[in-house]
Scaffold this active site. Structure first.
Site, mmCIF file in Angstrom:
data_model
loop_
_atom_site.group_PDB
_atom_site.id
_atom_site.type_symbol
_atom_site.label_atom_id
_atom_site.label_comp_id
_atom_site.label_asym_id
_atom_site.label_seq_id
_atom_site.Cartn_x
_atom_site.Cartn_y
_atom_site.Cartn_z
ATOM 1 N N CYS A 63 -2.819 -2.895 7.552
ATOM 2 C CA CYS A 63 -2.681 -3.753 6.369
ATOM 3 C C CYS A 63 -1.456 -4.651 6.429
ATOM 4 C CB CYS A 63 -2.655 -2.890 5.110
ATOM 5 S SG CYS A 63 -4.205 -2.013 4.822
ATOM 6 N N ASP A 69 0.787 -1.248 0.000
ATOM 7 C CA ASP A 69 0.000 0.000 0.000
ATOM 8 C C ASP A 69 0.812 1.289 0.000
ATOM 9 O OD1 ASP A 69 -1.955 -1.884 0.127
ATOM 10 O OD2 ASP A 69 -2.843 -1.208 1.999
ATOM 11 N N LYS A 96 -6.494 -4.747 -3.746
ATOM 12 C CA LYS A 96 -7.141 -5.557 -2.711
ATOM 13 C C LYS A 96 -8.262 -4.740 -2.066
ATOM 14 C CE LYS A 96 -3.640 -4.388 0.804
ATOM 15 N NZ LYS A 96 -4.487 -3.603 1.736
#
Length: 297
Positions: A233, A89, A200
């Site tokens: 995450c 990310d 995702k």
């Protein structure tokens, strides 16, 4: 609007973000008719018929091996041909003002401290024969079908105007929507040709992505992990990977949190009880040097 991954599909591998290997029972409202007997229904507590298909590949027994002598709770050996680097990310939605993390009131500048470490890892990974380099980004479909109500507008969600799919800055586009300019990666960590882009729809990299199947196909057994944020995450992905049998190492100076105590707690949790979730390595340079040394012998 096409996603950036689609726009560069000739150069980049993009794992299908909407892969759903598990069959779920169809939703029914209180007033809906009962399901017909021939419909497949979800079973609870039933053992998977082929459990081995859910696990990481076996590690390579030949080829270069990098040794992380200072990793905790013990030294870790990485067989390069079955090791992947996972960058979680590093997208504008989390690291720039006007993005999703900023909409939640976070100081996005705090995450930039880990970017140099991630760059060091990425450059090293590109110089050795790893099995894969994976770039994840939290992203939802434009039609929001992969966004549950609790995340979009539940009691813990941001106020209207700052929610997923809303726009805070025109140049950034819709928050956390695949294809929006702000949903793509920061310039310092853009994917290169042949590297995997993994949109995702959740915090974990294995949820509704097909990542496990792709890694198994590539023969991956070990993961070098970095990214943001450490306690959300990154930690979710590490725990998902651990359940599937991957040996993971989190590189400490290549991950960051808006809340430093949370990062410290995650690192402690990973290595506690003999490494219940995996391994940690303090410095990205040490990991990069070990990768390069493994092919220089």
């Amino acid at each position: 609007q096409d996603s950036f991954a689609q726009a560069q599909s000739k150069q980049l591998i993009c794992v299908d973000p909407f892969f759903a290997p598990i069959m779920f029972a169809e939703k029914h409202s209180a007033t809906a008719a009962a399901p017909t007997p021939n419909k497949k229904r979800a079973s609870v507590g039933v053992m998977a018929p082929e459990p081995e298909e859910n696990f990481a590949a076996q590690p390579a027994t030949s080829g270069p091996r990098a040794v992380l002598a200072n990793s905790l709770p013990s030294p870790l050996e990485l067989p390069l041909s079955s090791t992947a680097l996972v960058l979680i990310d590093f997208q504008k939605d989390f690291l720039q003002e006007g993005g999703f993390a900023h909409s939640l009131g976070n100081d996005v500048s705090k995450l930039w401290e880990c970017v140099p470490g991630a760059v060091t890892l990425l450059e090293a990974a590109r110089s050795v024969p790893l099995a894969a380099i994976v770039h994840t980004k939290e992203a939802h479909r434009a039609d929001l079908r992969d966004l549950c109500d609790a995340k979009r507008s539940g009691p813990r969600s941001a106020p209207p105007g700052k929610r997923i799919g809303d726009v805070m800055k025109e140049e950034h586009g819709k928050l956390l929507i695949d294809g929006s300019p702000g949903n793509y990666f920061i310039d310092e960590l853009k994917p290169a040709n042949g590297e995997i882009i993994l949109p995702k729809p959740g915090k974990g990299s294995f949820f509704m992505t097909g990542l496990n199947e792709k890694l198994r196909e590539l023969g991956v057994s070990h993961l070098i992990v970095c990214g943001v944020t450490t306690e959300v995450c990154v930690q979710t992905t590490l725990r998902e990977a651990n359940d599937r049998g991957y040996e993971c190492v989190l590189v400490e100076d290549a991950t960051a949190s808006f809340f430093p105590p949370f990062k410290a707690a995650v690192i402690d949790m990973i290595t506690s009880q003999g490494g219940i979730v995996g391994f940690t390595a303090q410095k990205s340079k040490d990991v990069a040097d070990a990768l390069k040394a493994s092919v220089a012998k």
